[in-house]
Design an enzyme around this catalytic site. Structure first.
Site, short mmCIF file in Angstrom:
data_model
loop_
_atom_site.label_atom_id
_atom_site.label_comp_id
_atom_site.label_asym_id
_atom_site.label_seq_id
_atom_site.Cartn_x
_atom_site.Cartn_y
_atom_site.Cartn_z
CG HIS A 65 -4.93 -4.92 4.95
ND1 HIS A 65 -5.25 -4.41 3.88
CD2 HIS A 65 -6.11 -5.83 5.30
CE1 HIS A 65 -6.18 -4.96 3.34
NE2 HIS A 65 -6.79 -5.85 4.07
CG ASP A 89 -2.20 -0.94 0.84
OD1 ASP A 89 -2.26 -1.60 0.00
OD2 ASP A 89 -3.21 -0.71 1.62
CG HIS A 132 -0.84 -5.16 2.57
ND1 HIS A 132 -0.50 -3.74 3.07
CD2 HIS A 132 -2.00 -4.96 2.47
CE1 HIS A 132 -1.57 -3.13 3.03
NE2 HIS A 132 -2.45 -3.69 2.86
CG ASN A 163 -5.59 -4.02 0.01
OD1 ASN A 163 -4.42 -3.62 0.65
ND2 ASN A 163 -6.69 -3.70 -0.09
CG HIS A 164 -4.77 0.01 -1.77
ND1 HIS A 164 -5.89 1.04 -2.16
CD2 HIS A 164 -5.48 -0.32 -0.53
CE1 HIS A 164 -6.47 1.07 -1.25
NE2 HIS A 164 -6.30 0.38 -0.17
#
Length: 386
Positions: free
Chosen positions: A298, A154, A223, A186-187
């Protein structure tokens, strides 16, 4: 927060654990720039700028220029909040190509050895990133926080200066390939990276990034969160890109969360994807994987870092004033000399903290820091990392 004496995992001899002390790190970015300007030029890298036709020197040249340009007073200004850095597309492409090949060899498991700074979500917070890099390159905490630095994803999305953050980290990865480690968040996905679409030339690079970090084979980092499918065998060997068997597990490692509201494993309805792992599932996974501690990102934390359910698990979040919230950013320093994981709180220029009492007053979630040091603005730095 439950007292340290009530931990489910009491510290064992030579077992890593979260330290009861910490540091507050304050770095004036203008003085940081003055420090950098006194460092001797890296002659070899400058010579590489004149070599063409080879992807390695081209990527090194791009990395050198990115570091020099982004460390200028213009980009280090606390008031510069707009993404005004527009590098050549060739810079980005050459870095992505070379680094993509480099990180693919890690087989999705980054393996730092020894002293390591672990960085949580940044989301385009360029000024806090520079503070963290300054701490890594110098010796401001515990005689020099580390030979390694690992980012838990991220890096991009949501924040105002995400391109600068990504390129600066990539540039340092190029210069220090065995000391800088990047774990995918996840980004760093097409489906979620809404604010970074214009720079999706980095897509191939993201796909090759590790999703796990394993420090000294004892501290497991990712993450998102553990997943029941993760095995000790995977930690030992990693896996190749084409092994689609692990694709689902890799995505869960970027999306999962811990939760005290579930006992074992349940679907994550809040995110509409992934799993929630309860204390029993987490405890069992840590025992099964034979690791001392788990560090993940996260989730935004008011104080930048927080232990979960008295387990050997901590969440770290490194962007202060995230989405205009009044939160601290923090990193975790893994110190193998003392087998401890030390929280380092990042003091933003908006914070006026002068004493230990003021600092403790700001820690609102139960953190008890027995010993900490405020680093003054006119810090003496012994030199850049060799």
């Amino acid at each position: 927060m439950t007292s340290e004496s009530q931990r489910d995992f009491a510290p064992q001899q030579n077992r890593y654990d979260l330290a009861a002390r910490g540091f507050a790190l304050r770095i004036d970015l203008e003085k940081h720039n003055a420090w950098r300007s006194k460092q001797p030029p890296r002659t070899q890298e400058k010579e590489l700028l004149h070599i063409t036709g080879n992807p390695l020197p081209m990527a090194y040249g791009a990395a050198y220029r990115i570091i020099e340009e982004l460390s200028s007073p213009y980009y280090l200004s606390e008031d510069n909040k707009e993404p005004k850095y527009n590098p050549s597309g060739d810079y980005i492409q050459s870095l992505c190509n070379r680094l993509g090949d480099m990180v693919a060899r890690e087989k999705h498991v980054a393996r730092p050895k020894g002293r390591t700074i672990v960085v949580g979500d940044l989301h385009g917070n360029f000024n806090d990133l520079w503070r963290i890099i300054h701490a890594w390159l110098s010796d401001v905490v515990d005689g020099g926080p580390g030979q390694n630095i690992m980012f838990l994803g991220d890096i991009v999305d949501r924040g105002p200066r995400q391109l600068e953050c990504l390129l600066l980290i990539m540039a340092y990865k190029m210069h220090y390939p065995y000391q800088v480690f990047i774990v995918r968040g996840n980004h760093e996905e097409d489906q979620i990276c809404y604010d970074f679409q214009e720079h999706m030339v980095a897509r191939g690079f993201f796909e090759k990034l590790p999703v796990i970090g394993l420090i000294d084979d004892r501290i497991l980092c990712m993450h998102g969160m553990l997943t029941p499918e993760l095995t000790r065998g995977v930690l030992k060997t990693g896996w190749e890109m084409e092994q689609t068997l692990y694709a689902g597990m890799a995505r869960l490692l970027r999306w999962n969360d811990p939760s005290e509201d579930v006992e074992h494993v349940e679907p994550n309805a809040t995110r509409n994807f992934g799993q929630l792992l309860g204390p029993q599932a987490i405890k069992g996974a840590i025992e099964r994987l034979h690791v001392d501690f788990v560090i993940r990102g996260h989730q935004a934390m008011t104080n930048g870092v927080r232990r979960f359910a008295n387990l050997p698990l901590a969440t770290v979040f490194s962007s202060s004033y995230y989405l205009n919230a009044e939160n601290f950013g923090a990193v975790l320093f893994v110190n193998p000399v003392k087998n401890e994981i030390v929280p380092i709180f990042i003091v933003n220029h908006k914070d006026s903290i002068e004493t230990q009492e003021e600092f403790n007053e700001k820690l609102r979630e139960g953190w008890k820091v027995a010993d900490y040091a405020v680093i003054p603005d006119d810090i003496t730095v012994k030199g850049e990392k060799k």
